[in-house]
Design an enzyme around this catalytic site. Structure first.
Site, PDB file in Angstrom:
ATOM      1  N   SER A 195       0.972  -1.176   0.169  1.00  0.00           N
ATOM      2  CA  SER A 195      -0.104   0.018  -0.027  1.00  0.00           C
ATOM      3  C   SER A 195       0.755   1.446  -0.103  1.00  0.00           C
ATOM      4  O   SER A 195       2.158   1.052   0.205  1.00  0.00           O
ATOM      5  CB  SER A 195      -0.675   0.027   1.150  1.00  0.00           C
ATOM      6  OG  SER A 195      -1.687   1.218   1.435  1.00  0.00           O
ATOM      7  N   TYR A 208      -2.579  -0.672  10.423  1.00  0.00           N
ATOM      8  CA  TYR A 208      -2.612  -1.069   9.096  1.00  0.00           C
ATOM      9  C   TYR A 208      -1.270  -0.800   8.630  1.00  0.00           C
ATOM     10  O   TYR A 208      -0.564  -1.684   7.901  1.00  0.00           O
ATOM     11  CB  TYR A 208      -3.539  -0.330   8.399  1.00  0.00           C
ATOM     12  CG  TYR A 208      -3.742  -0.553   6.809  1.00  0.00           C
ATOM     13  CD1 TYR A 208      -4.199  -1.761   6.382  1.00  0.00           C
ATOM     14  CD2 TYR A 208      -3.080   0.212   5.873  1.00  0.00           C
ATOM     15  CE1 TYR A 208      -4.305  -2.216   4.989  1.00  0.00           C
ATOM     16  CE2 TYR A 208      -3.343   0.193   4.524  1.00  0.00           C
ATOM     17  CZ  TYR A 208      -3.670  -1.281   3.983  1.00  0.00           C
ATOM     18  OH  TYR A 208      -4.095  -1.733   2.633  1.00  0.00           O
TER      19      TYR A 208
HETATM   20  N1  LIG Z   1      -8.733  -0.450  -1.533  1.00  0.00           N
HETATM   21  C1  LIG Z   1      -7.693   0.110  -1.345  1.00  0.00           C
HETATM   22  O1  LIG Z   1      -7.607   1.440  -1.425  1.00  0.00           O
HETATM   23  C2  LIG Z   1      -6.257  -0.483  -1.213  1.00  0.00           C
HETATM   24  C3  LIG Z   1      -5.247   0.558  -1.082  1.00  0.00           C
HETATM   25  C4  LIG Z   1      -3.884  -0.163  -0.834  1.00  0.00           C
HETATM   26  C5  LIG Z   1      -3.902  -1.222  -0.510  1.00  0.00           C
HETATM   27  N2  LIG Z   1      -4.733  -2.314  -0.614  1.00  0.00           N
HETATM   28  C6  LIG Z   1      -4.669  -3.709  -0.419  1.00  0.00           C
HETATM   29  O2  LIG Z   1      -4.991  -4.463  -1.365  1.00  0.00           O
HETATM   30  C7  LIG Z   1      -5.387  -5.732  -1.130  1.00  0.00           C
HETATM   31  C8  LIG Z   1      -6.820  -6.250  -1.370  1.00  0.00           C
HETATM   32  O3  LIG Z   1      -7.781  -5.423  -0.671  1.00  0.00           O
HETATM   33  P1  LIG Z   1      -8.902  -4.662  -1.347  1.00  0.00           P
HETATM   34  O4  LIG Z   1      -8.967  -3.226  -1.435  1.00  0.00           O
HETATM   35  O5  LIG Z   1      -9.235  -5.396  -2.645  1.00  0.00           O
HETATM   36  O6  LIG Z   1     -10.043  -5.054  -0.039  1.00  0.00           O
HETATM   37  P2  LIG Z   1     -11.154  -6.279  -0.063  1.00  0.00           P
HETATM   38  O7  LIG Z   1     -12.242  -6.151  -1.159  1.00  0.00           O
HETATM   39  O8  LIG Z   1     -11.761  -6.346   1.162  1.00  0.00           O
HETATM   40  O9  LIG Z   1     -10.198  -7.552  -0.411  1.00  0.00           O
HETATM   41  C9  LIG Z   1      -9.428  -8.194   0.430  1.00  0.00           C
HETATM   42  C10 LIG Z   1      -9.872  -9.638   0.427  1.00  0.00           C
HETATM   43  O10 LIG Z   1      -8.999 -10.519   1.457  1.00  0.00           O
HETATM   44  C11 LIG Z   1      -9.913 -11.315   2.001  1.00  0.00           C
HETATM   45  N3  LIG Z   1      -9.432 -11.702   3.232  1.00  0.00           N
HETATM   46  C12 LIG Z   1      -9.485 -11.306   4.304  1.00  0.00           C
HETATM   47  N4  LIG Z   1      -8.811 -12.008   5.393  1.00  0.00           N
HETATM   48  C13 LIG Z   1      -8.420 -13.030   4.894  1.00  0.00           C
HETATM   49  C14 LIG Z   1      -7.651 -14.099   5.445  1.00  0.00           C
HETATM   50  N5  LIG Z   1      -7.429 -14.240   6.586  1.00  0.00           N
HETATM   51  N6  LIG Z   1      -7.277 -14.800   4.529  1.00  0.00           N
HETATM   52  C15 LIG Z   1      -7.651 -14.855   2.957  1.00  0.00           C
HETATM   53  N7  LIG Z   1      -8.156 -13.965   2.429  1.00  0.00           N
HETATM   54  C16 LIG Z   1      -8.617 -13.036   3.312  1.00  0.00           C
HETATM   55  C17 LIG Z   1     -11.160 -10.716   2.060  1.00  0.00           C
HETATM   56  O11 LIG Z   1     -12.182 -11.793   1.976  1.00  0.00           O
HETATM   57  P3  LIG Z   1     -13.574 -11.235   2.751  1.00  0.00           P
HETATM   58  O12 LIG Z   1     -13.972 -10.231   1.649  1.00  0.00           O
HETATM   59  O13 LIG Z   1     -14.374 -12.505   2.598  1.00  0.00           O
HETATM   60  O14 LIG Z   1     -13.293 -10.769   4.246  1.00  0.00           O
HETATM   61  C18 LIG Z   1     -11.326 -10.022   0.720  1.00  0.00           C
HETATM   62  O15 LIG Z   1     -11.672 -10.775  -0.604  1.00  0.00           O
HETATM   63  C19 LIG Z   1      -5.313  -5.772   0.616  1.00  0.00           C
HETATM   64  O16 LIG Z   1      -4.065  -6.281   0.867  1.00  0.00           O
HETATM   65  C20 LIG Z   1      -5.159  -4.237   0.689  1.00  0.00           C
HETATM   66  O17 LIG Z   1      -4.468  -4.097   2.014  1.00  0.00           O
HETATM   67  C21 LIG Z   1      -6.364  -1.728  -0.848  1.00  0.00           C
END
Ligand SMILES: NC(=O)c1ccc[n+]([C@@H]2O[C@H](COP(=O)([O-])OP(=O)(O)OC[C@H]3O[C@@H](n4cnc5c(N)ncnc54)[C@H](OP(=O)(O)O)[C@@H]3O)[C@@H](O)[C@H]2O)c1
Length: 311
Positions: A195, A208
């Site tokens: 991130s 985080y």
């Molecule tokens: N969105 C942003 O602005 C942003 C910015 C920077 C970095 N990121 C990073 O991008 C990555 C993906 O996040 P996202 O934004 O796409 O959010 P998201 O839609 O919430 O996706 C995260 C996924 O990880 C799953 N997850 C949670 N706990 C888990 C576990 N213990 N084992 C396996 N899977 C698990 C969640 O499952 P459930 O949905 O079933 O809970 C969800 O499908 C993350 O690492 C996040 O930190 C996101």
């Protein structure tokens, strides 16, 4: 000190409605991934330079929603053999069902909680036994699974620090260690989704930030170790895509806030006061629809020699 605990841990608090569902017009649509048809003609993408991709197998973690869901579809559209780890596959979550509905031999959902070693090992064995030639290993691993939370240091319980780290940091380390033998054999690559908060500290985001700083450090150390062995280690550092994924929703923020306030030590509650606390939560709620809704460019890297991709 209050010891009230919600029965549901952070990772189980409500997320946003899966981003592949268009709530406004009530229709289902696929978004957030760039299929080959969305790549401008003549523009070479990294995936395009990999030839042939057919037998190249990858695992992406956290494919129930957000980036993981869109990446799994994108890689599938590029011809890779994709194993999509879904936290809630066993519970019949909509994300894994949607991926399964493609009914493709090259897109296989697997139950995977990155916090559970036994589930990780099971997926290693499943992938090993699915490979054409396990001796040649597996081409890629994308550590995407993650959770997020917020709150000043004084508002954040040790339990919360540990819970976020368990998924974002130790989940990444655990999954990587388990897959390294297969990745090494293929001289493959590991992509860790970090991130911008893995480089930049931010008030009220310490639980985080420390996990993503950890992911950056882990990736850099691993890159040094793997370079001589021909394994590439990259990090993707997304900025704000909150509106595009399930990381935050007003319901999730409210649930975190209620739990946090209930658990606050009396002295912290008294010194900061409910008004201050509520203002912070209101600010956090304004982020729910912020950021880019288009993640297409996240998955189209034009400079394959880079190791850090910032968006
Ligand atoms: N969105 C942003 O602005 C942003 C910015 C920077 C970095 N990121 C990073 O991008 C990555 C993906 O996040 P996202 O934004 O796409 O959010 P998201 O839609 O919430 O996706 C995260 C996924 O990880 C799953 N997850 C949670 N706990 C888990 C576990 N213990 N084992 C396996 N899977 C698990 C969640 O499952 P459930 O949905 O079933 O809970 C969800 O499908 C993350 O690492 C996040 O930190 C996101």
């Amino acid at each position: 000190m209050l010891t009230v605990r919600l029965s549901r841990p952070l990772s189980k608090l409500p997320g946003k409605t899966p981003s592949f569902s268009d709530r406004e017009n009530g229709t289902r649509r696929t978004l957030l991934f760039s299929s080959s048809s969305s790549v401008p003609v003549g523009r070479r993408t990294y995936a395009d330079t990999v030839n042939p991709v057919g037998s190249k197998a990858l695992l992406v973690t956290g494919c129930d929603s957000g980036f993981g869901f869109s990446l799994a579809k994108h890689l599938h559209s590029k011809g890779f053999l994709v194993f999509a780890g879904c936290l809630l596959k066993d519970k019949g979550d909509a994300g894994s069902k949607e991926l399964d509905s493609l009914k493709s031999d090259r897109l296989r959902t697997v139950q995977l909680n990155v916090c559970k070693s036994e589930e990780v090992e099971k997926v290693v064995e499943l992938i090993r036994s699915s490979l054409e030639d396990p001796e040649k290993g597996m081409w890629g691993l994308v550590n995407n699974a993650g959770i997020s939370t917020f709150g000043e240091v004084e508002f954040t319980s040790m339990e919360t620090y540990k819970e976020v780290a368990e998924v974002n940091l130790w989940g990444t380390v655990r999954t990587t260690k388990s897959f390294l033998p297969l990745i090494r054999r293929a001289k493959g690559r590991i992509v860790n989704i970090s991130s911008m908060l893995g480089r930049m500290a931010n008030p009220a985001r310490s639980p985080y930030c420390i996990t993503k700083f950890g992911v950056e450090a882990f990736s850099d150390c691993l890159r040094y170790e793997m370079h001589p062995l021909g394994v590439k280690v990259c990090v993707v550092e997304p900025g704000n895509f909150i509106a595009a994924t399930s990381l935050y929703s007003p319901e999730r923020i409210q649930a975190i806030a209620t739990k946090m306030w209930d658990e606050l030590p009396e002295v912290v509650r008294k010194d900061y006061g409910k008004k201050y606390f509520d203002e912070k939560i209101a600010t956090m709620e304004t982020y729910c629809n912020s950021g880019s809704t288009d993640t297409t460019h996240l998955w189209i890297a034009h400079r394959p020699r880079k190791t850090h991709y910032q968006y």
